[in-house]
Design a protein around this motif. Sequence first.
Motif, PDB file in Angstrom:
ATOM      1  N   ASP A  89     -19.215 -44.910  -0.587  1.00  0.00           N
ATOM      2  CA  ASP A  89     -20.558 -44.388  -0.805  1.00  0.00           C
ATOM      3  C   ASP A  89     -20.511 -42.861  -0.703  1.00  0.00           C
ATOM      4  O   ASP A  89     -21.106 -42.143  -1.496  1.00  0.00           O
ATOM      5  CB  ASP A  89     -21.488 -44.977   0.270  1.00  0.00           C
ATOM      6  CG  ASP A  89     -22.923 -44.563   0.065  1.00  0.00           C
ATOM      7  OD1 ASP A  89     -23.390 -44.645  -1.078  1.00  0.00           O
ATOM      8  OD2 ASP A  89     -23.567 -44.145   1.044  1.00  0.00           O
ATOM      9  N   PHE A  90     -19.743 -42.380   0.279  1.00  0.00           N
ATOM     10  CA  PHE A  90     -19.615 -40.942   0.478  1.00  0.00           C
ATOM     11  C   PHE A  90     -18.869 -40.298  -0.693  1.00  0.00           C
ATOM     12  O   PHE A  90     -19.363 -39.359  -1.315  1.00  0.00           O
ATOM     13  CB  PHE A  90     -18.891 -40.672   1.798  1.00  0.00           C
ATOM     14  CG  PHE A  90     -18.692 -39.215   2.089  1.00  0.00           C
ATOM     15  CD1 PHE A  90     -19.722 -38.445   2.582  1.00  0.00           C
ATOM     16  CD2 PHE A  90     -17.459 -38.612   1.850  1.00  0.00           C
ATOM     17  CE1 PHE A  90     -19.543 -37.100   2.836  1.00  0.00           C
ATOM     18  CE2 PHE A  90     -17.276 -37.266   2.097  1.00  0.00           C
ATOM     19  CZ  PHE A  90     -18.320 -36.505   2.595  1.00  0.00           C
ATOM     20  N   LYS A 135     -20.780 -40.210  -3.966  1.00  0.00           N
ATOM     21  CA  LYS A 135     -21.817 -39.179  -4.034  1.00  0.00           C
ATOM     22  C   LYS A 135     -21.188 -37.798  -4.183  1.00  0.00           C
ATOM     23  O   LYS A 135     -21.760 -36.910  -4.792  1.00  0.00           O
ATOM     24  CB  LYS A 135     -22.654 -39.200  -2.752  1.00  0.00           C
ATOM     25  CG  LYS A 135     -23.638 -40.333  -2.694  1.00  0.00           C
ATOM     26  CD  LYS A 135     -24.767 -40.015  -1.710  1.00  0.00           C
ATOM     27  CE  LYS A 135     -25.763 -41.136  -1.680  1.00  0.00           C
ATOM     28  NZ  LYS A 135     -25.408 -42.183  -0.709  1.00  0.00           N
ATOM     29  N   ARG A 150     -16.932 -49.527   2.373  1.00  0.00           N
ATOM     30  CA  ARG A 150     -18.138 -49.295   1.573  1.00  0.00           C
ATOM     31  C   ARG A 150     -18.770 -47.956   1.946  1.00  0.00           C
ATOM     32  O   ARG A 150     -19.175 -47.184   1.101  1.00  0.00           O
ATOM     33  CB  ARG A 150     -19.157 -50.424   1.800  1.00  0.00           C
ATOM     34  CG  ARG A 150     -20.385 -50.327   0.921  1.00  0.00           C
ATOM     35  CD  ARG A 150     -21.561 -51.108   1.465  1.00  0.00           C
ATOM     36  NE  ARG A 150     -21.932 -50.721   2.822  1.00  0.00           N
ATOM     37  CZ  ARG A 150     -22.620 -49.631   3.134  1.00  0.00           C
ATOM     38  NH1 ARG A 150     -23.042 -48.837   2.190  1.00  0.00           N
ATOM     39  NH2 ARG A 150     -22.880 -49.334   4.381  1.00  0.00           N
ATOM     40  N   TYR A 151     -18.798 -47.677   3.251  1.00  0.00           N
ATOM     41  CA  TYR A 151     -19.371 -46.421   3.725  1.00  0.00           C
ATOM     42  C   TYR A 151     -18.633 -45.228   3.118  1.00  0.00           C
ATOM     43  O   TYR A 151     -19.243 -44.288   2.609  1.00  0.00           O
ATOM     44  CB  TYR A 151     -19.295 -46.370   5.258  1.00  0.00           C
ATOM     45  CG  TYR A 151     -19.562 -44.999   5.819  1.00  0.00           C
ATOM     46  CD1 TYR A 151     -20.853 -44.505   5.873  1.00  0.00           C
ATOM     47  CD2 TYR A 151     -18.519 -44.187   6.250  1.00  0.00           C
ATOM     48  CE1 TYR A 151     -21.103 -43.237   6.361  1.00  0.00           C
ATOM     49  CE2 TYR A 151     -18.756 -42.920   6.735  1.00  0.00           C
ATOM     50  CZ  TYR A 151     -20.042 -42.445   6.788  1.00  0.00           C
ATOM     51  OH  TYR A 151     -20.289 -41.186   7.251  1.00  0.00           O
ATOM     52  N   PHE A 152     -17.275 -45.274   3.180  1.00  0.00           N
ATOM     53  CA  PHE A 152     -16.507 -44.136   2.668  1.00  0.00           C
ATOM     54  C   PHE A 152     -16.630 -44.013   1.154  1.00  0.00           C
ATOM     55  O   PHE A 152     -16.709 -42.920   0.621  1.00  0.00           O
ATOM     56  CB  PHE A 152     -15.041 -44.236   3.084  1.00  0.00           C
ATOM     57  CG  PHE A 152     -14.812 -43.791   4.500  1.00  0.00           C
ATOM     58  CD1 PHE A 152     -15.161 -42.504   4.893  1.00  0.00           C
ATOM     59  CD2 PHE A 152     -14.277 -44.634   5.443  1.00  0.00           C
ATOM     60  CE1 PHE A 152     -14.974 -42.073   6.198  1.00  0.00           C
ATOM     61  CE2 PHE A 152     -14.082 -44.226   6.756  1.00  0.00           C
ATOM     62  CZ  PHE A 152     -14.432 -42.937   7.132  1.00  0.00           C
ATOM     63  N   PRO A 200     -17.213 -36.446   7.015  1.00  0.00           N
ATOM     64  CA  PRO A 200     -18.349 -36.730   7.881  1.00  0.00           C
ATOM     65  C   PRO A 200     -17.944 -37.368   9.198  1.00  0.00           C
ATOM     66  O   PRO A 200     -18.390 -38.425   9.529  1.00  0.00           O
ATOM     67  CB  PRO A 200     -19.166 -37.708   7.043  1.00  0.00           C
ATOM     68  CG  PRO A 200     -18.142 -38.441   6.248  1.00  0.00           C
ATOM     69  CD  PRO A 200     -17.075 -37.440   5.935  1.00  0.00           C
ATOM     70  N   GLY A 201     -17.144 -36.755   9.983  1.00  0.00           N
ATOM     71  CA  GLY A 201     -16.740 -37.371  11.237  1.00  0.00           C
ATOM     72  C   GLY A 201     -15.649 -36.524  11.853  1.00  0.00           C
ATOM     73  O   GLY A 201     -15.059 -36.884  12.853  1.00  0.00           O
ATOM     74  N   ASP A 233     -17.264 -53.063   5.495  1.00  0.00           N
ATOM     75  CA  ASP A 233     -18.419 -52.177   5.593  1.00  0.00           C
ATOM     76  C   ASP A 233     -17.974 -50.726   5.712  1.00  0.00           C
ATOM     77  O   ASP A 233     -18.586 -49.834   5.132  1.00  0.00           O
ATOM     78  CB  ASP A 233     -19.274 -52.571   6.802  1.00  0.00           C
ATOM     79  CG  ASP A 233     -20.485 -51.687   6.936  1.00  0.00           C
ATOM     80  OD1 ASP A 233     -21.314 -51.695   6.008  1.00  0.00           O
ATOM     81  OD2 ASP A 233     -20.599 -50.971   7.941  1.00  0.00           O
ATOM     82  N   VAL A 234     -16.907 -50.470   6.448  1.00  0.00           N
ATOM     83  CA  VAL A 234     -16.439 -49.089   6.590  1.00  0.00           C
ATOM     84  C   VAL A 234     -15.888 -48.579   5.257  1.00  0.00           C
ATOM     85  O   VAL A 234     -16.147 -47.441   4.868  1.00  0.00           O
ATOM     86  CB  VAL A 234     -15.403 -48.973   7.730  1.00  0.00           C
ATOM     87  CG1 VAL A 234     -14.743 -47.611   7.723  1.00  0.00           C
ATOM     88  CG2 VAL A 234     -16.079 -49.211   9.066  1.00  0.00           C
TER      89      VAL A 234
END
Lengths: 642, 177
Positions: A474-475, A478, A470-472, A226-227, A467-468
């Motif tokens: 989370d990805f 899922k 956590r973001y990855f 995603p980026g 936080d980053v």
Amino acid sequence: MRETMPSKQFETLYADAKRIYADARQKPGPKIFVGLATCGIASGALETKQAFEEALAEQRLDAQIFTVGCGGHCYAEPVVVIDHPESGFPPIFYPNVSPGKAKMLTKLFLVEGDPRFEHLLGATIENELIPSVMTFSRFNMEERVITAMCGQVDPERIHDYVALGGYRALDRALQSNPDDIVSEIRLSGLRGRGGAGFPTGEKWELARRAGATTKYLICNADEGDPGAYMDRTIIESNPHQVLEGMAICAFAAGIEKAIVYVRAEYPLAVKTIEKAIQEANQLNLLGEDILGSGFNFSIEVFQGSGAFVCGEESALIQSIQGSRGMPRHRPPFPVEKGLWGQPTIINNVKTLASVPPIIAKGAGWFQSIGTAQSPGTAVFSVVGDVVHPGLVEIPMGATLRTLIYDICGGIPNKKAFKAAQIGGPSGGCLSKDFLDTPIDFDSLADAGAMMGSGGLVVMSEDSCVVDVSRYFLDFTQKESCGKCTFCRIGTHHLLKMLERMTKGKGQAEDLSLLKSLSQDVQRGSLCGLGKTAPNPILTSLQYFEDEYQAHVMEKRCPGLTCRELTAFYIDLKKCARGCDACVGSCPTDAIFTTSTRKKGIDQELCVKCGECAEACPPEYDAVERVSPVSLVPIIEKPKTKQ
Amino acid sequence: MTDSEKEELQEILDSIKTELRQFKKERSELIPILQMIQERFQYLPPEALALVASHVGIAPAEVYGVATFYNQFRFHPPGKHPVKVCLGTACHVKGGDIILENFERKLEIAEGETTADKEFSIERVACVGCCALAPVALMGETVHGNMAPSKVEGLILRIEVEKERARREEEKQDKNA
């Protein structure tokens, strides 16, 4: 490889293409080139193009508008290049051309001959009137092999590509011995650009020697990170270089059928590659008896339905066969037993796009770019806190400092560099100690990161590495297909732990638990997704342990990012009496007027979106963000008269 | 389900039946078939999955398993103005989740849901590929870059204003007629 003469059929084709290309581009009168890839369209390039059309009609001007792909300059979209020979100026590169600017340029430049110096970035070629863009490091420090023609050719006109030398390598390959092609690729040292860096020549050799009669080639354009969007841009801007690479690979390995696996979320890329295949078929550059060589090769498009794990080759094959994309154990590798049980080569878009230049210019030329172990170039999509985000192609071995500071202009607003997340959800988070690490497969692996997809997120001191991570997580959590327990449940718990930390509920033992569970997930997962999912955590734990400590022990977010750990307040010394700028910006009506007619924030209502800080006039700059929350001064809210 | 909704569904199912004839009765056609249905009707009605299962010759559970595995497929019709909030890496770093939250608050639905009047729906998407404009949200097919909470309000308001204007126009025409 042995030198060959171009085949007669190709000579005719080339002459035709050159004529068609020259007819269009050498017509007198101004020419306007508008970049129309997804990123350009998102920034309003279609409206800009329409504005040009309207303005030209209004001014009764005979100028031509060409649509081209994307040159990677996302910060400057919509990009327009205007070539107006009669004005005496060279072709000029204009950034951020809004419809209004388009109308203005038509009138002032095309009609009156004034190029409006304040709006241009530079000329596209060296000249004496206007500084060339090639004097800027954003342009001249790149080394373009894969994206050389992106932004130059119209992706929907095969003649552009052929006239600029395209498909010549295919013609040459078709007259050579397939063994020679494979050994040329082997010699060049090309490694798979999908992330893992497997030697491409070796893969082709294995497929070539596989005895089966039916073999397949799959071009992997299932870009799920995603980026990262380089594969999409390459397909949207110059699809023929990929198709040519596919045809050369197929000829070398004895393959007659191929599939381009593109994400369905990339509708423009799907449309562009389909059109390109159709055009190549019409010119006999694909299909039966290609260029009279007796070689048959057809390409189909399969739309991937958006599952990150399908970038893994065995999962990708499952999804083409109509099942859930779940990886299987390897070996047997797809090159032995792949699609429908037949030997299958799976190569990334960038790998295949590197092939035609290698065949055309030789392995030695390719070896001369990059490093000994990782020759060639790498394409990165640089995003986040940089001045000039976009697609950048650099020789392997360049350092992160070159990429971030020299090419992409550094961090905006004079902020300090904190970290670079390289390689997307599978990659690692590198600190400023790694700014001088060369970017290549092996150096990055040594640092605990990986080349991965080529996504690079730059983080300034204002972002939070926890936080980053956590973001990855989370990805990846899922996107885990659910086959391996450690990946399915392990990532879930890793995510829960990180969520706790970012909410100020972390416990002291979480840090060691985080590390050991990460290692277990790596060990207990079958495919690359699970094996690399903990990388962001492990690298950031290693290089930024103090940030994790601050989150857990002090409930403090040093990057002032985690919302539960930070709070906004208005500094009454700076706040201007009677000013209402912040009140309207607040989405939850959390701002009240104090008894001194200044403003305060109701901490109960505040959602910490930061809009008031944006709205506060810079001369006051009264909104402060602090962490931990306990640092917020108490400001009395006057009781409202009911 | 109201009668008109039932009718609508029946129409969808009938046209899927005709479309299915173009596809071979093979497992490898499964994902292309699902993509076709979604492209035409914006979602996969549960009843359609059964049709697909019998066409391809596998159990409906298997079709459901495949359809739910992939992010592309949706099982509820989206709103008239689908909102998609990008939560790619660049958008995340620049506060994409705050934008998502604001849409959820303003429209009073959660991500993945549709408003009761079927006007709006909210979805999260992973990277629409204009990271330089982060944070980004899509309203229908239009990309809105450099989003901010106040812009969220503006976008929704704009649609509501347009709706109101259309309603008044209609009223006026009715009066004239």
